[in-house]
Design an enzyme around this catalytic site. Structure first.
Site, PDB file in Angstrom:
ATOM      1  N   HIS A   1     -10.111  -5.193  -3.595  1.00  0.00           N
ATOM      2  CA  HIS A   1      -8.822  -5.421  -2.946  1.00  0.00           C
ATOM      3  C   HIS A   1      -9.009  -5.851  -1.502  1.00  0.00           C
ATOM      4  O   HIS A   1      -9.975  -5.454  -0.851  1.00  0.00           O
ATOM      5  CB  HIS A   1      -7.929  -4.174  -2.999  1.00  0.00           C
ATOM      6  CG  HIS A   1      -8.588  -2.925  -2.474  1.00  0.00           C
ATOM      7  ND1 HIS A   1      -9.444  -2.160  -3.243  1.00  0.00           N
ATOM      8  CD2 HIS A   1      -8.513  -2.313  -1.267  1.00  0.00           C
ATOM      9  CE1 HIS A   1      -9.868  -1.126  -2.522  1.00  0.00           C
ATOM     10  NE2 HIS A   1      -9.316  -1.196  -1.319  1.00  0.00           N
TER      11      HIS A   1
ATOM     12  N   ASP B   1       0.847  -1.191   0.000  1.00  0.00           N
ATOM     13  CA  ASP B   1       0.000   0.000   0.000  1.00  0.00           C
ATOM     14  C   ASP B   1       0.891   1.254   0.000  1.00  0.00           C
ATOM     15  O   ASP B   1       1.895   1.324   0.706  1.00  0.00           O
ATOM     16  CB  ASP B   1      -0.909   0.000   1.238  1.00  0.00           C
ATOM     17  CG  ASP B   1      -2.051   0.998   1.106  1.00  0.00           C
ATOM     18  OD1 ASP B   1      -3.207   0.573   0.995  1.00  0.00           O
ATOM     19  OD2 ASP B   1      -1.769   2.222   1.113  1.00  0.00           O
TER      20      ASP B   1
ATOM     21  N   HIS C   1      -6.946  -5.693   2.136  1.00  0.00           N
ATOM     22  CA  HIS C   1      -5.815  -5.147   2.883  1.00  0.00           C
ATOM     23  C   HIS C   1      -5.309  -6.253   3.811  1.00  0.00           C
ATOM     24  O   HIS C   1      -6.107  -6.841   4.550  1.00  0.00           O
ATOM     25  CB  HIS C   1      -6.248  -3.983   3.774  1.00  0.00           C
ATOM     26  CG  HIS C   1      -6.781  -2.788   3.049  1.00  0.00           C
ATOM     27  ND1 HIS C   1      -6.036  -1.656   2.852  1.00  0.00           N
ATOM     28  CD2 HIS C   1      -7.994  -2.538   2.495  1.00  0.00           C
ATOM     29  CE1 HIS C   1      -6.759  -0.748   2.211  1.00  0.00           C
ATOM     30  NE2 HIS C   1      -7.964  -1.255   1.983  1.00  0.00           N
TER      31      HIS C   1
END
Ligand code: AMP
Ligand code: ZN
Length: 112
Positions: free
Chosen positions: A98, A30, A100
């Site tokens: 997505h 990220d 995380h």
């Protein structure tokens, strides 16, 4: 999708800090990490989010990378959190599915 940043990162069209990948999914760091380990896992095909006709093979490929990321980043023994923001209330800002993967710090029981 031609103007989607995560499509371009997942395909390699735009270079990124890739952690690992397989045929259907990619894992990269990220850009604005919220924990010592903060990796995003995305499908190579474009889906807006988990509500957007995601097939089982794609989900399996993403899930496979969760374990691989955890082992490579050394958080498989200490633990980690996986979050999939979906829609406005969850604060989804990038409209490409997505996960995380967050770890490397004790997160306790806040939020979840
Ligand atoms: P979300 O709020 O769940 O949509 O999360 C989107 C995440 O994408 C945020 O944590 C951003 O920091 C991250 N992000 C946005 N652009 C990039 C980029 N070009 N490379 C890596 N991560 C990014
Ligand atoms: Zn996309």
């Amino acid at each position: 999708m031609s103007d989607c940043i995560f499509c371009k990162l997942a395909s390699g069209e735009i270079p990124t800090d890739m952690v690992c990948e397989n045929d259907l999914a990619a894992a990269f760091r990220d850009a604005n990490p919220q924990a010592p380990v903060h990796v995003l896992i995305v499908p190579k095909a474009h889906h807006d989010n988990i509500l957007d006709n995601v097939d089982a093979q794609t989900l399996a490929a993403m899930t496979e990378l969760v374990g691989e990321v955890a082992r490579r980043e050394g958080i498989d023994k200490t633990g980690f959190r996986v979050i999939m923001n979906t829609g406005a209330d969850a604060g989804q800002t990038v409209m490409h599915l997505h996960m995380h993967v967050l770890g490397g710090i004790e997160m306790g029981e806040g939020l979840l």
